[in-house]
Design an enzyme around this catalytic site. Structure first.
Site, PDB file in Angstrom:
ATOM      1  N   GLU A 103      40.271  45.619  27.462  1.00 31.90           N
ATOM      2  CA  GLU A 103      40.702  45.723  26.056  1.00 31.90           C
ATOM      3  C   GLU A 103      40.262  44.531  25.195  1.00 31.90           C
ATOM      4  O   GLU A 103      39.924  44.711  24.023  1.00 31.90           O
ATOM      5  CB  GLU A 103      42.231  45.883  25.987  1.00 31.90           C
ATOM      6  CG  GLU A 103      42.974  44.783  26.722  1.00 31.90           C
ATOM      7  CD  GLU A 103      44.497  44.810  26.516  1.00 31.90           C
ATOM      8  OE1 GLU A 103      45.199  44.521  27.481  1.00 31.90           O
ATOM      9  OE2 GLU A 103      44.953  45.109  25.415  1.00 31.90           O
ATOM     10  N   ASP A 128      43.373  47.432  36.643  1.00 33.13           N
ATOM     11  CA  ASP A 128      44.701  47.953  36.280  1.00 33.13           C
ATOM     12  C   ASP A 128      44.687  49.430  35.872  1.00 33.13           C
ATOM     13  O   ASP A 128      45.741  50.075  35.838  1.00 33.13           O
ATOM     14  CB  ASP A 128      45.287  47.144  35.122  1.00 33.13           C
ATOM     15  CG  ASP A 128      45.706  45.738  35.531  1.00 33.13           C
ATOM     16  OD1 ASP A 128      45.546  45.403  36.716  1.00 33.13           O
ATOM     17  OD2 ASP A 128      46.187  44.993  34.670  1.00 33.13           O
ATOM     18  N   MET A 170      49.161  43.575  41.196  1.00 31.28           N
ATOM     19  CA  MET A 170      48.758  43.419  39.794  1.00 31.28           C
ATOM     20  C   MET A 170      49.144  44.646  38.987  1.00 31.28           C
ATOM     21  O   MET A 170      49.417  45.715  39.548  1.00 31.28           O
ATOM     22  CB  MET A 170      47.265  43.124  39.700  1.00 31.28           C
ATOM     23  CG  MET A 170      46.955  41.669  40.033  1.00 31.28           C
ATOM     24  SD  MET A 170      45.243  41.242  39.714  1.00 31.28           S
ATOM     25  CE  MET A 170      45.291  39.469  39.987  1.00 31.28           C
ATOM     26  N   ARG A 172      49.633  44.465  34.671  1.00 37.61           N
ATOM     27  CA  ARG A 172      50.259  43.712  33.581  1.00 37.61           C
ATOM     28  C   ARG A 172      51.117  44.618  32.695  1.00 37.61           C
ATOM     29  O   ARG A 172      52.283  44.350  32.454  1.00 37.61           O
ATOM     30  CB  ARG A 172      49.143  43.062  32.760  1.00 37.61           C
ATOM     31  CG  ARG A 172      49.578  42.275  31.574  1.00 37.61           C
ATOM     32  CD  ARG A 172      48.379  41.584  30.969  1.00 37.61           C
ATOM     33  NE  ARG A 172      47.975  40.445  31.767  1.00 37.61           N
ATOM     34  CZ  ARG A 172      48.501  39.224  31.642  1.00 37.61           C
ATOM     35  NH1 ARG A 172      49.430  38.985  30.757  1.00 37.61           N
ATOM     36  NH2 ARG A 172      48.079  38.244  32.399  1.00 37.61           N
ATOM     37  N   HIS A 274      44.925  37.806  43.619  1.00 38.30           N
ATOM     38  CA  HIS A 274      43.510  38.073  43.338  1.00 38.30           C
ATOM     39  C   HIS A 274      42.752  38.682  44.507  1.00 38.30           C
ATOM     40  O   HIS A 274      41.598  39.087  44.331  1.00 38.30           O
ATOM     41  CB  HIS A 274      42.837  36.796  42.840  1.00 38.30           C
ATOM     42  CG  HIS A 274      43.340  36.408  41.481  1.00 38.30           C
ATOM     43  ND1 HIS A 274      44.541  35.778  41.308  1.00 38.30           N
ATOM     44  CD2 HIS A 274      42.830  36.631  40.245  1.00 38.30           C
ATOM     45  CE1 HIS A 274      44.744  35.593  40.012  1.00 38.30           C
ATOM     46  NE2 HIS A 274      43.729  36.105  39.348  1.00 38.30           N
TER      47      HIS A 274
END
Ligand code: F6P
Length: 343
Positions: A103, A128, A170, A172, A274
């Site tokens: 994004e 994601d 992960m 967000r 990660h």
């Protein structure tokens, strides 16, 4: 003959090298030159570039990361940076640019196209899978595979010790990784950013399972999930990147302590971090990334600037970059399917 630039920005993602390879191979075959811009938008601001040849992309298909490097640079933070970017664009004689990113990177691409008229096309990426405008992003499948393997491994040790295992993954804004890997790995509870959770409900699910005779449990929690006790996403310190994003982390530890305290069951926490973004992409991600790269070159040939490659069903199509600037939250139907197996 045209000169096509390519850059990769934002968090890295398995499959980026497959995109670079596809853009280079397809462009060279069509008689164009390709200029690799290093470290995302920073490379265009600082004039850090390298010509990409057949040799540069040889052998990179199975490699994770990005041979071009990446950064979370936002040139629009300072007027001088945009000026430098523009003069470097001219200096390098670029005719068009492929911006590969999420994004933030695509947001800059969209602004440069819309406000300044720069001939830019996009390729969406994020592990994601939370970009609107495409059914899936490459990198997601690899991340889900890595988390699923981790959950499989945690199962055997959890069972031996009769423990609760909390796995922080992960995600967000969206719980795609948590939900897909949790479903694939048979998690007993999945917590996602889209749905605030209550710790007592989580503990009740664990007890229900233990009452059934299964003396261990696996809880998958996305880094962006929030408990209704605190109402806030947990972060590591106050640092934010140039796009205003804080580094997330801590929900797994918080939850593990709560579960152990409330249920009395020994609980361990694994933060995959990660590891989910590193290493070789799955075959699915390599194919998707390759098809996106080929489409990006086609968009340039057809002068469809301001558009990006996108997956719709099984087709690779063109959609306005602007569409990817909206978030694609988890499909509630997928979460409902996963929750059939909770407790
Ligand atoms: O956007 C992808 C992502 O992997 C998020 O899930 C995560 O919060 C973030 O990147 C981590 O970024 P960094 O590599 O800067 O720590």
């Amino acid at each position: 003959m045209e000169k096509i630039g390519i850059l990769t920005g934002g968090g890295d993602c398995p499959g980026l090298n497959a995109v670079i390879r596809a853009v280079v191979r397809r462009s060279l075959a069509l008689g164009n030159d390709v200029l690799g811009i290093k470290n995302g938008w920073a490379g265009l601001v600082q004039g850090f570039v390298e010509p990409l040849t057949y040799f540069s992309v040889s052998g990179i298909l199975p490699r994770g990361g990005t041979i071009l490097g990446t950064s979370r640079t936002n040139p629009f933070k300072q007027v001088e940076q945009v000026q430098k970017l523009k003069s470097n664009w001219q200096k390098f004689g670029l005719n068009s640019l492929v911006a590969v990113g999420g994004e933030d990177t695509l947001g800059v691409a969209h602004k440069l196209f819309k406000q300044e008229g720069y001939p830019i096309v996009g390729v969406p990426k994020t592990i994601d899978n939370d970009l609107a405008g495409t059914d899936y992003t490459f990198g997601f499948d690899t991340a889900v595979q890595i988390v699923t393997e981790a959950i499989d491994r945690l199962h055997t040790t959890a069972e031996s010790h009769k423990r609760v295992m909390v796995v922080e993954v992960m995600g967000r804004h969206a719980g795609w990784i948590a939900t897909h890997s949790g479903m694939a790995g048979g998690a007993d509870c999945i917590l996602v950013p889209e749905k605030k959770f209550n710790v007592d409900d989580v503990c009740a699910l664990i007890r229900k399972r233990i009452d059934r005779g299964r003396e261990f449990a696996i809880v998958v929690v996305a880094e962006g999930a929030t408990p209704d006790e605190t109402h806030q996403v947990l972060t590591k310190g106050g640092h934010v990147d140039e796009f205003g994003h804080a580094q997330l982390g801590g929900i797994g530890d918080w939850l593990g302590k709560q579960i152990e305290h409330k249920t009395g069951i020994e609980t361990r926490v694994t933060v995959l971090g990660h590891v989910q973004r590193g290493g070789t992409p799955t075959a699915y991600d390599r194919v998707l990334a390759t098809r996106f790269g080929i489409k990006a070159v086609e968009l340039i040939r057809e002068k469809q600037f301001g558009y990006m490659a996108s997956l719709r069903g099984t087709e690779i199509v063109a959609v306005p970059i602007e569409e990817a600037l909206n978030q694609k939250l988890l499909d509630p139907k997928v979460f409902d399917d996963a929750s059939v197996f909770f407790g």
